[in-house]
Motif scaffolding. Sequence first.
Motif, PDB file in Angstrom:
ATOM      1  N   VAL A  22      -8.434  13.379  87.175  1.00  0.00           N
ATOM      2  CA  VAL A  22      -7.959  12.819  88.435  1.00  0.00           C
ATOM      3  C   VAL A  22      -7.173  13.892  89.184  1.00  0.00           C
ATOM      4  O   VAL A  22      -6.348  14.592  88.592  1.00  0.00           O
ATOM      5  N   LEU A  27      -2.771  11.114  91.266  1.00  0.00           N
ATOM      6  CA  LEU A  27      -1.776  10.704  90.256  1.00  0.00           C
ATOM      7  C   LEU A  27      -0.407  10.525  90.918  1.00  0.00           C
ATOM      8  O   LEU A  27       0.323   9.576  90.625  1.00  0.00           O
ATOM      9  N   ALA A  29       0.163   9.745  94.000  1.00  0.00           N
ATOM     10  CA  ALA A  29       0.156   8.527  94.835  1.00  0.00           C
ATOM     11  C   ALA A  29       0.491   7.301  93.995  1.00  0.00           C
ATOM     12  O   ALA A  29       1.192   6.392  94.448  1.00  0.00           O
ATOM     13  N   ASP A  48      -6.708   1.003 106.330  1.00  0.00           N
ATOM     14  CA  ASP A  48      -7.081   2.425 106.233  1.00  0.00           C
ATOM     15  C   ASP A  48      -8.211   2.605 105.221  1.00  0.00           C
ATOM     16  O   ASP A  48      -9.187   3.331 105.461  1.00  0.00           O
ATOM     17  N   GLY A  51     -11.548   1.572 106.414  1.00  0.00           N
ATOM     18  CA  GLY A  51     -12.102   2.542 107.353  1.00  0.00           C
ATOM     19  C   GLY A  51     -12.662   3.768 106.636  1.00  0.00           C
ATOM     20  O   GLY A  51     -13.750   4.252 106.957  1.00  0.00           O
ATOM     21  N   MET A  52     -11.933   4.233 105.649  1.00  0.00           N
ATOM     22  CA  MET A  52     -12.390   5.422 104.916  1.00  0.00           C
ATOM     23  C   MET A  52     -13.625   5.116 104.071  1.00  0.00           C
ATOM     24  O   MET A  52     -14.524   5.957 103.933  1.00  0.00           O
ATOM     25  N   GLN A  55     -16.809   5.445 105.976  1.00  0.00           N
ATOM     26  CA  GLN A  55     -17.270   6.835 106.092  1.00  0.00           C
ATOM     27  C   GLN A  55     -17.919   7.291 104.779  1.00  0.00           C
ATOM     28  O   GLN A  55     -18.951   7.961 104.774  1.00  0.00           O
ATOM     29  N   TYR A 276      -3.324   2.500  96.280  1.00  0.00           N
ATOM     30  CA  TYR A 276      -2.771   3.812  96.647  1.00  0.00           C
ATOM     31  C   TYR A 276      -3.708   4.924  96.145  1.00  0.00           C
ATOM     32  O   TYR A 276      -3.989   5.898  96.849  1.00  0.00           O
ATOM     33  N   ARG A 279      -7.104   4.962  98.063  1.00  0.00           N
ATOM     34  CA  ARG A 279      -6.916   5.471  99.424  1.00  0.00           C
ATOM     35  C   ARG A 279      -6.731   6.989  99.393  1.00  0.00           C
ATOM     36  O   ARG A 279      -7.342   7.726 100.174  1.00  0.00           O
ATOM     37  N   ARG A 283      -9.311   9.772 100.791  1.00  0.00           N
ATOM     38  CA  ARG A 283      -8.755  10.653 101.829  1.00  0.00           C
ATOM     39  C   ARG A 283      -9.026  12.134 101.489  1.00  0.00           C
ATOM     40  O   ARG A 283      -9.428  12.920 102.356  1.00  0.00           O
TER      41      ARG A 283
ATOM     42  N   TYR B   4      -6.193   9.968 108.601  1.00  0.00           N
ATOM     43  CA  TYR B   4      -5.344   9.045 107.855  1.00  0.00           C
ATOM     44  C   TYR B   4      -4.110   9.778 107.350  1.00  0.00           C
ATOM     45  O   TYR B   4      -4.209  10.859 106.768  1.00  0.00           O
ATOM     46  N   LEU B   7       0.340   9.227 102.314  1.00  0.00           N
ATOM     47  CA  LEU B   7       0.921   8.000 101.765  1.00  0.00           C
ATOM     48  C   LEU B   7       2.437   8.158 101.682  1.00  0.00           C
ATOM     49  O   LEU B   7       2.934   9.105 101.063  1.00  0.00           O
ATOM     50  N   MET B  30       2.159   6.190  85.190  1.00  0.00           N
ATOM     51  CA  MET B  30       0.882   6.202  85.910  1.00  0.00           C
ATOM     52  C   MET B  30       0.547   7.558  86.495  1.00  0.00           C
ATOM     53  O   MET B  30      -0.600   7.782  86.885  1.00  0.00           O
ATOM     54  N   SER B  31       1.518   8.442  86.591  1.00  0.00           N
ATOM     55  CA  SER B  31       1.234   9.766  87.146  1.00  0.00           C
ATOM     56  C   SER B  31       0.777  10.757  86.074  1.00  0.00           C
ATOM     57  O   SER B  31       0.535  11.920  86.366  1.00  0.00           O
TER      58      SER B  31
END
Lengths: 409, 409
Positions: A22, A27, A29, A48, A51-52, A55, A276, A279, A283, B4, B7, B30-31
């Motif tokens: 990842v 991570l 976020a 958001d 919308g993404m 795309q 999160y 997104r 992004r 966008y 965050l 989680m990170s």
Amino acid sequence: MKTYAELAPSPRTILTPGPVEVDPRVLRAMSMPILGQFDPEFTALMNDTMGMLRQLFRTNNEWAYPIDGTSRSGLEAALVSLIEPGDKVLVPIYGRFGYLLQEIAERCGAVLVTLEQQWGSVFDPEEVIAAIRKERPDIVAIVHGETSTGRIQPLADIGRACRELDVLLVVDAVATIGGVPVETDAWQLDVVVGGAQKCLSVPSGMAPITYNARAEQKLLKRKRVERGLRTTSTPSSTSDPLFAPIRSNYFDLSQLQDYWSPLRLNHHTEMTSMLYALREGVRIILAEGLEARFARHRLQEQALMAGLEAMGLSLYGDPASKLTVVTCVNIPPGVDGESVRDMLLGKFGIEIASSFGPLKGRIWRIGTMGYSCSTKNVLHFLGAFEAVLVRHGVPVQAGAGVQAALDVY
Amino acid sequence: MKTYAELAPSPRTILTPGPVEVDPRVLRAMSMPILGQFDPEFTALMNDTMGMLRQLFRTNNEWAYPIDGTSRSGLEAALVSLIEPGDKVLVPIYGRFGYLLQEIAERCGAVLVTLEQQWGSVFDPEEVIAAIRKERPDIVAIVHGETSTGRIQPLADIGRACRELDVLLVVDAVATIGGVPVETDAWQLDVVVGGAQKCLSVPSGMAPITYNARAEQKLLKRKRVERGLRTTSTPSSTSDPLFAPIRSNYFDLSQLQDYWSPLRLNHHTEMTSMLYALREGVRIILAEGLEARFARHRLQEQALMAGLEAMGLSLYGDPASKLTVVTCVNIPPGVDGESVRDMLLGKFGIEIASSFGPLKGRIWRIGTMGYSCSTKNVLHFLGAFEAVLVRHGVPVQAGAGVQAALDVY
């Protein structure tokens, strides 16, 4: 009473067909404080994301949002929402995940018609189209990228035929979305389900989905508003009594789209931290650019294949239908594939995959997806793989794999 | 094409009945970089989580693991796996989430019998037991803590009666687990479903579940191994042909328990980061100690109630059945409840909840759950609430709420 240690996962180079590494930005976020599900800041993040995703899926569909579950939750949501018990569903199968579509559709009460193709190749689209013309199914469900065999099925002709014959086409793009082109509108796909933990490089936990007005029309005929939310302004049902209600609450796309619409009709509690992550992941993908991203995946595949072949290994399956992001390697005769995998993980921190069913013990599967799909990872893997194979008695010319990959770069 | 933003969620004081604030240690978990789903380090974390969930549910059940979805996914998994179409299911309803159980059970093909209790109170257990004796259902499904009305239903007598009459008892403990006692074994509950985003203070995304051998027996009769995984050593079915197969693949507990067992039979791709979060969240809870945690929730409830009453507000519902972790306040006549909530969020960064159905516009709901359940939050809220009510024309004596809460501490 047993005590439990602090969480401290070892660093890994993950070259499986998912889950993959990842991006650290994703991570990060997930470590942000949460917002309430109806906080205007959070619903703006949901918008958001829609919308993404449009795309990402290359679509003008109104509906593009994640299902809150792992990838197969997206497949089940699509199928249980669209299949009325007794509907005829055609599933062309060329690997394990075709059987999964069959299995889910059966449990939804479909009458199944399957086509089977030898594992390691895909269907000539004309064969599928002929079956559609003959069987006249309500729905065709098919896998775009089959990770069990490392193959990709061309869909444009099948999409055109389904549209002409007024059949709904549901596509499992779990393995392909974000790694190779998925053209929802251009290929006339009615429903497309993506996966988070593969080429999007987001942790498993959400399944982005998109569907068009043709699919929505069927949903709306089956729609019921949840008990406990019904008021005089939101009656219990807009459904046509001739259509069977949807058998699941959690996976009811007609309710989910109300939750994702400006109505915000309460359903589940949206997974904040996963949203999160999704997104941020999408992004990052859009910032890289889809075409640049596809080119990166092709380049790494070329380097990996050159390295493996220079080591004297043979690749599994029909080259014409090879899936860019999964490379399957025949396990040399006499070699214990699991012992090789264990040593790669234990000594080098590299994970590759075994396979399922008839291919179990016969091939290794190497994923080059998303954040894991990098020059550093491919070169590290080729060097380590050579060392492990030598330790397992496979005659490999020292350095050949890494040098061949470097030539590609 | 729209771009966008980064965050950057605003800091919030979340005093809703979920989702609530997440412990920073859980956010940190989680990170962490992910591990592959069959990496021995990851399966060890899965086993840890099962062990900790047994302690949380106070059970010796073999099976205690999360369903990969939001809380209602756990309810649907339990019901779709246990309900055969045509089974009689009794649902005693005393708020919105009772209707959800009814809705899910109906979609599973159950024949429903419901009891309804006036919102704001709960059932006399004898009334439920009399209905069980009369109706002889296959399954009773009931909510333990009803967040829509802030009530808690005593379960011990109902559990004993279900066991005597050989009825399976499925309990929605989404709102109560980790905040107030949930005694799976002592109360003879057959299936208990918890929630992550409430008293566990983990982000929404997993639903911990436990079930005993009585429930498992029914699952095993309906079991089928997934197509594409069947081999000679794992035949397609161990099921009794008299029993209907489970209608969902994603929520099939008989397959899920094989995935969570040493067999590790492939099903979905476990949600890595959410599993990290759940493991860390439950680890923190067990380190605090369940009894200490329950006492903390009671103390904060007492302080909150004292503060609200000192401000001249009245609490909704029967005090005898009040749920510790949700406090419902009657909206004073002439006050626009949504305007109060908007000002609390917009100016003070505090979120409280409105309600559903017949209570919409009539009560506010204040959650004191998990990490959000703190002296700092209660005092901050009371001071802010006073200011907002004054701005909405409600005569509140300045400082009275905060002082009354301080007296309780």
